[in-house]
Structures are given as structure tokens and as C-alpha cells.
Design an enzyme around this catalytic site. Sequence first.
Site, mmCIF file in Angstrom:
data_model
loop_
_atom_site.group_PDB
_atom_site.id
_atom_site.type_symbol
_atom_site.label_atom_id
_atom_site.label_comp_id
_atom_site.label_asym_id
_atom_site.label_seq_id
_atom_site.Cartn_x
_atom_site.Cartn_y
_atom_site.Cartn_z
ATOM 1 N NE ARG A 238 38.678 51.931 44.605
ATOM 2 C CZ ARG A 238 39.421 51.412 45.592
ATOM 3 N NH1 ARG A 238 40.720 51.256 45.422
ATOM 4 N NH2 ARG A 238 38.862 51.028 46.715
ATOM 5 C CD GLU A 267 41.059 46.937 39.650
ATOM 6 O OE1 GLU A 267 41.282 48.153 39.498
ATOM 7 O OE2 GLU A 267 41.128 46.355 40.718
ATOM 8 C CG HIS A 285 43.191 46.713 43.318
ATOM 9 N ND1 HIS A 285 42.013 47.298 42.906
ATOM 10 C CD2 HIS A 285 43.529 47.341 44.470
ATOM 11 C CE1 HIS A 285 41.654 48.238 43.770
ATOM 12 N NE2 HIS A 285 42.555 48.282 44.740
#
Length: 331
Positions: A238, A267, A285
Site C-alpha cells: 500500500r 493514489e 496498482h
Amino acid sequence: MTKWNVYVTNEIPQPALDMLAEHCDLEVNREGKPLLKSTFLQKIQGRDAVLCLLTDQIDAEVLRAANQAKIFANYAVGYNNIDIPAATAHGIMISNTPGVLTDTTAEMAWALLFSVARRVVESDNYTRMGKYEGWGPMLFLGQDIFNKTVGIIGPGRIGLSFAKRAKAFDMKVLYTGNKANPQFEHETGGQYVSLAKLLQNSDYVSIHTPLLPETFHLIGEKEFKQMKNTAILINTSRGPVVDELALVKALETGEIWGAGLDVYEWEPKLAEGLSKLDNVTLCPHIASATIETRTKMGMIAAVNIIAAMKGELPPNCLNPEVHKSSSRQKT
Ligand code: DGY
């Protein structure tokens, strides 16, 4: 049994939707992007279940609006997007998709590692742009991978899968986490060390820890100073585990050699300056994004919803106490 009314917050592979449609009435957001919060709040009212994504923030307001929901099935293994205590307080079960994306994600971490170490993206761009005029002894010198030391932060399922693959390159494995993990050591020959020792001694550092209050900005200015100037950082976990502004600085000043990132602190936004750097490979991602794995993730989310509909404990329920107390009420 009455069919459940299920809302799916984005398109997912068709086999999973077909599986759900056999048992439930479905509505799928087909706009190809996350809904505005106000629309989302309307859409989930009166639904028995919601299949949500890691881009959906499932907070107390959302859980309140989902006035009939029994389960939110998250289409991800990570669930830092969901307020689990609030879900439990609202009597809503939460499930995730562990297991199926382990090796796929580990493979992506290796893809990033290879890409940065051997400057694959940079030299691909150079070649496409017509700049290649002939073999040169100094052209795109990278870093060897074999016989080097790789440091793994987080020896969980994905960290283990990543580490096992290091054996193929005769690498030394260091790892750090909450405590030593004998199974990890047995399967990888890895050595448990402190974070500082791992950073000081690793040529490659790969992050595989979940985002928790204690892992927020685990790698920041101080940690970059501890790393080798030739080190490469890989993050497929993450974004906020890394202080991204400090990372840009470390990359700009040569404090570390490069980075391969699949996740970002803000993000989908990138920290200022990150995309201008040549010594990074940046992916959107996609660590779990293979046809096989994304399909399995959808099937798992569907299985969890269907189990809840049948009154069973969903196999990947993260707050099973909700199921226990609701079955107690029924008896
Ligand atoms: C997850 O599952 O948590 C990944 O980040 C996306 O697949």
C-alpha cells in the site's frame, strides 16, 4: 429462499457476475470509474449485499446508508478502505479475497525489481524513440540480481511467495516483521533482522506489509539514509507505507538507486516529481491483475455473498462475531 439484491460497485470479470446472477438480483456500476459518494450512498440503500473495491471508502456514513446490507464483500485482500469496527457495530459482515492473489502479486514485485535493476522501461523508451545507434559498453548499465541480498518487509503470504523465488537467483534473504517466522525461515533460508539492519544490508528491499497505523510511513527520510546508495525499493503493498515525498528526494539525490512502485501514497495521484524520474518504474496498482487471478478474486467475493445469503458464515469473513450474534438472535 428470496433472492438477494446485490450492488456491484464496478465491472469485474464476467464469470463472477454470472455466478452471483444465478443466486441474486444484480446491479453493476458500468461507468468504469468509482461512483461519486452521493450516488454511491443512494445506490447501496436497500441492498442485501455490496461487492465493493479497494477504491470505495466504506466508512461509517456508507455503512449507515446501507440500511439493509448483511455483507460488504471487498474485491481485494487488503481492507484498509473499510472501517471494520464500524461495520461490526452496524451488524454488517466484511469479507476479503485472501490466498488467490499471493503468487500473482509476488510475481509483479519481481517484475518491478527486474525492470528497475536492468532498466527495462528506460531502455525500451530509448529504443522506441529511435535513439539506439549501436551497441555500447556503457549503455544502460544496471545492477546484477543473482548473489545479491534481498530484504523483505512483511513475511506474510505474499512476502513468503516473493522470498521463495529469490532462491532461484541464489540470493541471500533477510526479512523483518513483528516477530521471527520459523516457517518463512524453513522455506526460504531467510534470516530475521531488525528493520535498520535489513535496510543497511539489502541490495533490494521489497515491501509486503499491510497498511496499519504502525506501518504508515514505515519507510521515510531516516530509513532512506540507512539504505545503500545502490539499493532498489519495491512496493506492491500500500502506498502510504512509504513517505512518497521522501522517496522522491532519495531518488533525486541518489540516496537510493531506484524504485519500482505499483501503489502510491495519494493514489491515483503521484507525488510531485515522481513521474519525471528515470530511475523508477511506475505501474497503476496492477499487481493482482492477471485474467486468472482477477477472475478468482471475483468468484471468492461472490462465494462470500452467497454464503451470507444462505445464512452461513462467509469463508473469508473478517468480523465473524457479526455472524455469530445474528445466528444467536435467530435461534
Ligand atoms: C489487494 O487485493 O489488496 C490488491 O491491492 C489489489 O488486488
